[in-house]
Design a protein around this motif. Sequence first.
Motif, PDB file in Angstrom:
ATOM      1  N   GLU A  55      -7.076 -10.962   9.044  1.00  0.00           N
ATOM      2  CA  GLU A  55      -8.324 -10.283   9.401  1.00  0.00           C
ATOM      3  C   GLU A  55      -8.579  -9.073   8.507  1.00  0.00           C
ATOM      4  OE1 GLU A  55      -9.736  -7.477  13.114  1.00  0.00           O
ATOM      5  OE2 GLU A  55      -8.561  -9.273  13.578  1.00  0.00           O
ATOM      6  N   LEU A  56      -7.529  -8.361   8.164  1.00  0.00           N
ATOM      7  CA  LEU A  56      -7.661  -7.140   7.372  1.00  0.00           C
ATOM      8  C   LEU A  56      -7.886  -7.423   5.889  1.00  0.00           C
ATOM      9  CD1 LEU A  56      -4.774  -5.115   9.019  1.00  0.00           C
ATOM     10  CD2 LEU A  56      -7.198  -4.467   9.094  1.00  0.00           C
ATOM     11  N   GLY A  57      -7.140  -8.371   5.346  1.00  0.00           N
ATOM     12  CA  GLY A  57      -7.168  -8.584   3.906  1.00  0.00           C
ATOM     13  C   GLY A  57      -7.253 -10.027   3.466  1.00  0.00           C
ATOM     14  N   GLY A  58      -7.517 -10.940   4.408  1.00  0.00           N
ATOM     15  CA  GLY A  58      -7.667 -12.346   4.056  1.00  0.00           C
ATOM     16  C   GLY A  58      -6.400 -12.964   3.505  1.00  0.00           C
ATOM     17  N   GLU A  59      -6.568 -14.096   2.852  1.00  0.00           N
ATOM     18  CA  GLU A  59      -5.421 -14.827   2.300  1.00  0.00           C
ATOM     19  C   GLU A  59      -4.659 -14.009   1.262  1.00  0.00           C
ATOM     20  OE1 GLU A  59      -3.767 -17.797   2.721  1.00  0.00           O
ATOM     21  OE2 GLU A  59      -4.854 -17.866   4.622  1.00  0.00           O
TER      22      GLU A  59
END
Length: 240
Positions: A186-190
Amino acid sequence: MTATEPGDDGALVLFSGGQDSTTCLAWALARFPRVETLGFDYGQRHRIELDCRDRLRSELGRIDEGWERRLGPDHTVDLATLGAVSETALTRDTEIAMAADGLPNTFVPGRNLVFLTFAAALAYRRGLRHIVGGMCETDYSGYPDCRDDTIKALQVALNLGMERRFVLHTPLMWLDKAATWGLADELGGERLVDLIVEDSHTCYLGERGERHDWGYGCGTCPACALRAKGFAAYRDRSRN
């Protein structure tokens, strides 16, 4: 250096180089305009985690330019005395097992109490009000100093003893390990998930040889087992 008056915007993150603390650092960078980091060298068996910190910090800045601007100095405190007085599987070459008191022998008595006290002392000097740690009592090994009640009590003690209004944040307190992976997504994706997989360290034995889906480690110690189980559950949730 004299103490700086605290502001409402600055945060200090307890940053070991592990999965949880890396997620907490991203969480802090998404919320506070000024973030510093603090690591502890207490003679831990998995001291290799400290070697992961520089790359994690630099790569977090590549994920988000705002994070790069907000990320301030890193600090390391030598707490060799804590390791010297501890007879645990994290500070000795001892087989990991359950102790007679029902706690795993990876429990280092007083560790988080000491960590947060030193963090508050540094935050006092640096003028930082918010202190962020990866303590969790949802998916954890039963350590009493990871409990929410412990952290709340310590916050009261620190504020009384230092005449400050520190706020201790524990964003993972009520998350299981799958949800912690999800928070990173959620914060920084993959990109953040991949960074944690490749470059953070969790294994209690300090193993970095074998690469698993969830990262590097022995694959059998409690820390590896919890990380692996959480990653598999996170992937399952992501597909549904």
